[in-house]
Design a protein around this motif. Structure first.
Motif, PDB file in Angstrom:
ATOM      1  N   THR A 105       0.628  -0.925  -0.187  1.00 53.51           N
ATOM      2  CA  THR A 105      -0.025  -0.152  -0.349  1.00 53.51           C
ATOM      3  C   THR A 105       0.545   1.508  -0.197  1.00 53.51           C
ATOM      4  O   THR A 105       1.613   1.077   0.525  1.00 53.51           O
ATOM      5  N   ASP A 106       0.252   2.164  -1.055  1.00 58.42           N
ATOM      6  CA  ASP A 106       1.102   3.219  -0.428  1.00 58.42           C
ATOM      7  C   ASP A 106      -0.522   4.946   0.214  1.00 58.42           C
ATOM      8  O   ASP A 106      -0.920   5.659  -0.872  1.00 58.42           O
ATOM      9  N   PRO A 107       0.638   4.871   1.261  1.00 61.36           N
ATOM     10  CA  PRO A 107       1.398   4.932   2.349  1.00 61.36           C
ATOM     11  C   PRO A 107       1.039   3.684   2.337  1.00 61.36           C
ATOM     12  O   PRO A 107       0.853   2.608   3.113  1.00 61.36           O
ATOM     13  N   ALA A 108       2.540   3.111   2.674  1.00 59.16           N
ATOM     14  CA  ALA A 108       2.790   1.873   3.669  1.00 59.16           C
ATOM     15  C   ALA A 108       2.346   1.712   4.514  1.00 59.16           C
ATOM     16  O   ALA A 108       2.466   1.979   5.502  1.00 59.16           O
ATOM     17  N   GLY A 109       2.206   0.109   4.784  1.00 59.90           N
ATOM     18  CA  GLY A 109       2.260  -0.361   5.824  1.00 59.90           C
ATOM     19  C   GLY A 109       0.653  -0.175   6.509  1.00 59.90           C
ATOM     20  O   GLY A 109      -0.289  -0.713   8.184  1.00 59.90           O
ATOM     21  N   LEU A 110      -0.380  -0.229   5.810  1.00 58.61           N
ATOM     22  CA  LEU A 110      -1.756  -0.506   6.495  1.00 58.61           C
ATOM     23  C   LEU A 110      -2.109  -1.712   6.130  1.00 58.61           C
ATOM     24  O   LEU A 110      -2.077  -2.587   5.463  1.00 58.61           O
ATOM     25  N   ASN A 111      -3.534  -1.864   7.370  1.00 58.80           N
ATOM     26  CA  ASN A 111      -4.141  -2.857   6.680  1.00 58.80           C
ATOM     27  C   ASN A 111      -4.988  -3.125   6.179  1.00 58.80           C
ATOM     28  O   ASN A 111      -6.242  -2.687   5.676  1.00 58.80           O
ATOM     29  N   VAL A 112      -4.970  -4.567   5.164  1.00 65.38           N
ATOM     30  CA  VAL A 112      -5.607  -5.020   4.406  1.00 65.38           C
ATOM     31  C   VAL A 112      -5.754  -6.272   4.704  1.00 65.38           C
ATOM     32  O   VAL A 112      -5.260  -6.645   5.549  1.00 65.38           O
ATOM     33  N   VAL A 113      -7.733  -6.634   4.122  1.00 66.20           N
ATOM     34  CA  VAL A 113      -8.328  -7.534   4.093  1.00 66.20           C
ATOM     35  C   VAL A 113      -8.268  -8.393   2.660  1.00 66.20           C
ATOM     36  O   VAL A 113      -8.371  -7.348   1.785  1.00 66.20           O
ATOM     37  N   VAL A 114      -7.639  -9.424   2.468  1.00 66.84           N
ATOM     38  CA  VAL A 114      -7.001 -10.458   1.201  1.00 66.84           C
ATOM     39  C   VAL A 114      -8.519 -11.165   1.233  1.00 66.84           C
ATOM     40  O   VAL A 114      -8.429 -12.374   2.294  1.00 66.84           O
ATOM     41  N   THR A 115      -9.769 -11.638   0.241  1.00 62.56           N
ATOM     42  CA  THR A 115     -10.374 -12.731  -0.282  1.00 62.56           C
ATOM     43  C   THR A 115      -9.863 -13.032  -0.956  1.00 62.56           C
ATOM     44  O   THR A 115      -9.720 -12.538  -2.763  1.00 62.56           O
ATOM     45  N   TYR A 116      -9.666 -14.538  -1.302  1.00 65.99           N
ATOM     46  CA  TYR A 116     -10.218 -15.424  -2.991  1.00 65.99           C
ATOM     47  C   TYR A 116     -11.204 -16.373  -3.405  1.00 65.99           C
ATOM     48  O   TYR A 116     -11.690 -16.694  -2.205  1.00 65.99           O
ATOM     49  N   ASN A 117     -11.937 -15.619  -4.187  1.00 62.66           N
ATOM     50  CA  ASN A 117     -13.464 -15.630  -4.599  1.00 62.66           C
ATOM     51  C   ASN A 117     -14.407 -15.777  -3.372  1.00 62.66           C
ATOM     52  O   ASN A 117     -14.651 -16.900  -2.754  1.00 62.66           O
ATOM     53  N   GLY A 118     -14.284 -15.055  -2.545  1.00 57.97           N
ATOM     54  CA  GLY A 118     -14.286 -14.045  -1.548  1.00 57.97           C
ATOM     55  C   GLY A 118     -14.195 -14.945   0.150  1.00 57.97           C
ATOM     56  O   GLY A 118     -15.210 -14.777   0.453  1.00 57.97           O
ATOM     57  N   ASP A 119     -13.499 -15.080   0.110  1.00 62.24           N
ATOM     58  CA  ASP A 119     -12.481 -16.591   1.104  1.00 62.24           C
ATOM     59  C   ASP A 119     -11.390 -14.880   1.652  1.00 62.24           C
ATOM     60  O   ASP A 119     -10.117 -15.596   0.945  1.00 62.24           O
ATOM     61  N   THR A 120     -11.606 -15.041   2.723  1.00 60.26           N
ATOM     62  CA  THR A 120      -9.795 -15.180   3.293  1.00 60.26           C
ATOM     63  C   THR A 120      -9.188 -16.431   3.476  1.00 60.26           C
ATOM     64  O   THR A 120      -8.328 -15.698   4.086  1.00 60.26           O
ATOM     65  N   THR A 121      -9.111 -17.548   2.891  1.00 64.59           N
ATOM     66  CA  THR A 121      -7.725 -17.925   3.266  1.00 64.59           C
ATOM     67  C   THR A 121      -7.474 -18.745   2.124  1.00 64.59           C
ATOM     68  O   THR A 121      -8.585 -18.358   0.911  1.00 64.59           O
ATOM     69  N   ALA A 122      -6.088 -18.693   2.666  1.00 65.14           N
ATOM     70  CA  ALA A 122      -5.588 -18.626   1.210  1.00 65.14           C
ATOM     71  C   ALA A 122      -5.604 -19.747   0.572  1.00 65.14           C
ATOM     72  O   ALA A 122      -6.141 -20.831   1.169  1.00 65.14           O
ATOM     73  N   PRO A 123      -5.482 -20.330  -1.025  1.00 63.83           N
ATOM     74  CA  PRO A 123      -6.152 -21.013  -1.074  1.00 63.83           C
ATOM     75  C   PRO A 123      -4.897 -22.156  -1.372  1.00 63.83           C
ATOM     76  O   PRO A 123      -3.334 -21.549  -1.603  1.00 63.83           O
ATOM     77  N   THR A 124      -4.679 -23.473  -1.901  1.00 63.88           N
ATOM     78  CA  THR A 124      -3.994 -24.490  -1.697  1.00 63.88           C
ATOM     79  C   THR A 124      -4.108 -25.405  -3.560  1.00 63.88           C
ATOM     80  O   THR A 124      -2.405 -25.523  -4.356  1.00 63.88           O
ATOM     81  N   LEU A 125      -4.401 -25.734  -3.891  1.00 63.75           N
ATOM     82  CA  LEU A 125      -5.144 -25.428  -5.275  1.00 63.75           C
ATOM     83  C   LEU A 125      -4.813 -25.271  -5.863  1.00 63.75           C
ATOM     84  O   LEU A 125      -5.032 -24.288  -6.184  1.00 63.75           O
ATOM     85  N   PRO A 126      -4.135 -25.886  -7.247  1.00 65.21           N
ATOM     86  CA  PRO A 126      -4.359 -25.061  -8.340  1.00 65.21           C
ATOM     87  C   PRO A 126      -5.895 -24.628  -9.646  1.00 65.21           C
ATOM     88  O   PRO A 126      -7.171 -24.553  -8.887  1.00 65.21           O
ATOM     89  N   GLY A 127      -5.566 -23.652 -10.076  1.00 63.03           N
ATOM     90  CA  GLY A 127      -7.098 -23.054 -10.325  1.00 63.03           C
ATOM     91  C   GLY A 127      -6.947 -21.057 -10.350  1.00 63.03           C
ATOM     92  O   GLY A 127      -5.793 -21.021  -9.493  1.00 63.03           O
ATOM     93  N   THR A 128      -7.921 -21.118 -10.623  1.00 62.11           N
ATOM     94  CA  THR A 128      -7.492 -19.411 -10.912  1.00 62.11           C
ATOM     95  C   THR A 128      -8.736 -18.618 -10.295  1.00 62.11           C
ATOM     96  O   THR A 128      -9.998 -19.206 -10.197  1.00 62.11           O
ATOM     97  N   TYR A 129      -7.998 -17.669  -9.259  1.00 59.04           N
ATOM     98  CA  TYR A 129      -9.090 -16.809  -8.230  1.00 59.04           C
ATOM     99  C   TYR A 129      -9.021 -15.695  -8.266  1.00 59.04           C
ATOM    100  O   TYR A 129      -7.948 -15.130  -8.284  1.00 59.04           O
ATOM    101  N   ALA A 130     -10.107 -14.864  -7.578  1.00 59.00           N
ATOM    102  CA  ALA A 130     -10.243 -13.871  -8.098  1.00 59.00           C
ATOM    103  C   ALA A 130     -10.405 -13.002  -6.055  1.00 59.00           C
ATOM    104  O   ALA A 130     -10.775 -13.534  -5.855  1.00 59.00           O
ATOM    105  N   VAL A 131      -9.045 -12.311  -6.233  1.00 60.89           N
ATOM    106  CA  VAL A 131      -8.107 -11.574  -5.875  1.00 60.89           C
ATOM    107  C   VAL A 131      -9.012 -10.645  -4.732  1.00 60.89           C
ATOM    108  O   VAL A 131      -8.974  -9.930  -6.466  1.00 60.89           O
ATOM    109  N   VAL A 132      -9.675 -10.118  -3.949  1.00 58.63           N
ATOM    110  CA  VAL A 132      -9.812  -8.232  -4.026  1.00 58.63           C
ATOM    111  C   VAL A 132      -8.738  -8.182  -2.421  1.00 58.63           C
ATOM    112  O   VAL A 132      -9.795  -9.073  -1.267  1.00 58.63           O
ATOM    113  N   ALA A 133      -8.562  -7.212  -2.148  1.00 62.25           N
ATOM    114  CA  ALA A 133      -7.494  -6.309  -1.406  1.00 62.25           C
ATOM    115  C   ALA A 133      -8.355  -4.658  -0.859  1.00 62.25           C
ATOM    116  O   ALA A 133      -8.163  -4.377  -1.863  1.00 62.25           O
ATOM    117  N   THR A 134      -8.868  -5.175   0.321  1.00 60.28           N
ATOM    118  CA  THR A 134      -9.654  -3.881   0.533  1.00 60.28           C
ATOM    119  C   THR A 134      -8.686  -3.038   2.095  1.00 60.28           C
ATOM    120  O   THR A 134      -8.854  -4.343   3.138  1.00 60.28           O
TER     121      THR A 134
END
Length: 347
Positions: free
Chosen positions: A38-67
């Motif tokens: 982030t700019d400015p650096a170090g801001l708190n960000v919530v990241v989701t993968y296909n709407g889930d906050t758990t980072a994925p393991t399996l092969p595939g394409t995931y829609a990522v949103v960082a807020t």
């Protein structure tokens, strides 16, 4: 400010910049996360993968949103995050050679490792029976969270095969689609001998290079069938480019000692297959520079050939009789014989 005698306080947040990187990572059985700055650096960000906050393991394409979640700043970013796998096939691979990485099979059908080495995992749908030779080196059978169907098929780990895990209950993902390239508009067939060059690529259809012609730089475009002999080859791409140069061919054959050199990002779509006979294709320092898309006919490596690139052949077979593909393969089927290697990295 005041509205009808009531004081209202409005908080105006400052727009910050969110940048996502590391958007393509290789499957290795552990969770994968994008990198967020982030700019400015170090801001708190919530990241989701296909709407889930758990980072994925399996092969595939995931829609990522960082807020950004912050009392002062606001901002977000979105992108597609891809977890790749070394081999992705519709049908069961035929393996007596090696895969340095992992493989995924999309259809529930009998599969066997016959003295093969797979350094990672074999991902399969449903709940097959897994049989293991007492000579094999094998970790264990694990289950994912996907469907228990299909059943009634077997994964056999035979001979002195090596495999980390069979991971069952992995739901299928889509193979990449490849559309057939358009036919060439050129009408001229050219055969070059040593010392000769091409004066006009705009009219070129088929190109044959006899022995010792050297490298012929080919501009992006749509052509017919290319063939090269010993000491000859084709140079594709634009040096220093950041966007891929696009090529369409009807067929490509490289005979002993021939090469396709890649000098920048390239998308090469071939209608009727690629054959390498003791030849080389791609660059080992940039495996991702060559995206080889095969609409039909598959890709065949013979006699110690080496291909460096990302291969997509969703309706046909990738066949490594002898030699190596360094990169990844997505195909209807994959065959690697005992002198063949598929590796996601160059040694």
């Amino acid at each position: 400010f005041t509205v009808n005698g009531t004081s209202l306080q409005v908080t105006v947040k400052i727009l910050a910049t969110v940048t996502l990187s590391d958007l393509s990572q290789a499957y290795d059985g552990t969770p994968k996360s994008v990198t967020v700055t982030t700019d400015p650096a170090g801001l708190n960000v919530v990241v989701t993968y296909n709407g889930d906050t758990t980072a994925p393991t399996l092969p595939g394409t995931y829609a990522v949103v960082a807020t950004i979640v912050d009392p002062i700043y606001t901002g977000s970013a979105s992108a597609n995050f891809v977890i790749t796998i070394t081999s992705l096939t519709n049908h069961a691979p035929t393996l007596s050679g090696d895969i340095d990485g992992s493989a995924q099979m999309l259809t529930g059908e009998n599969a066997a490792l016959n003295g093969a080495m797979v350094s990672g995992d074999f991902l399969v749908p449903g709940t097959p029976t897994v049989t293991v030779s007492n000579q094999a080196t094998y970790g264990s059978t694990l289950d994912g969270t996907g469907s228990t169907s299909p059943t009634g098929y077997t994964v056999s780990i035979n001979g002195k095969s090596i495999l980390r895990h069979v991971i069952r209950r992995i739901d299928p993902i889509a193979l990449p689609a490849v559309q057939a390239p358009p036919p060439p508009t050129g009408t001229v067939d050219v055969t070059l001998s040593a010392g000769q060059t091409i004066s006009d690529f705009s009219t070129l259809r088929n190109l044959t290079l006899n022995s010792n012609v050297g490298q012929i730089a080919v501009p992006p475009g749509t052509y017919g069938t290319f063939t090269a002999g010993s000491g000859s080859g084709f140079t594709l791409g634009v040096a220093g480019a950041t966007t891929p140069a696009v090529y369409n061919l009807q067929g490509l054959t490289l005979n002993k000692g021939a090469s396709v050199q890649i000098v920048g990002p390239v998308i090469l779509t071939v209608a009727n297959g690629v054959t390498l006979n003791s030849a080389t294709m791609g660059t080992n320092t940039h495996l991702d520079w060559l995206a080889l898309q095969i609409a039909g006919g598959g890709v065949t490596l013979n006699s110690g050939s080496v291909l460096c690139g990302i291969v997509a052949a969703p309706t046909s077979t990738a066949l490594i009789n002898s030699g190596a593909i360094y990169g990844r393969v997505s195909a209807d089927s994959l065959t690697i014989y005992s002198n063949g290697v598929l590796s996601e990295t160059f040694p």
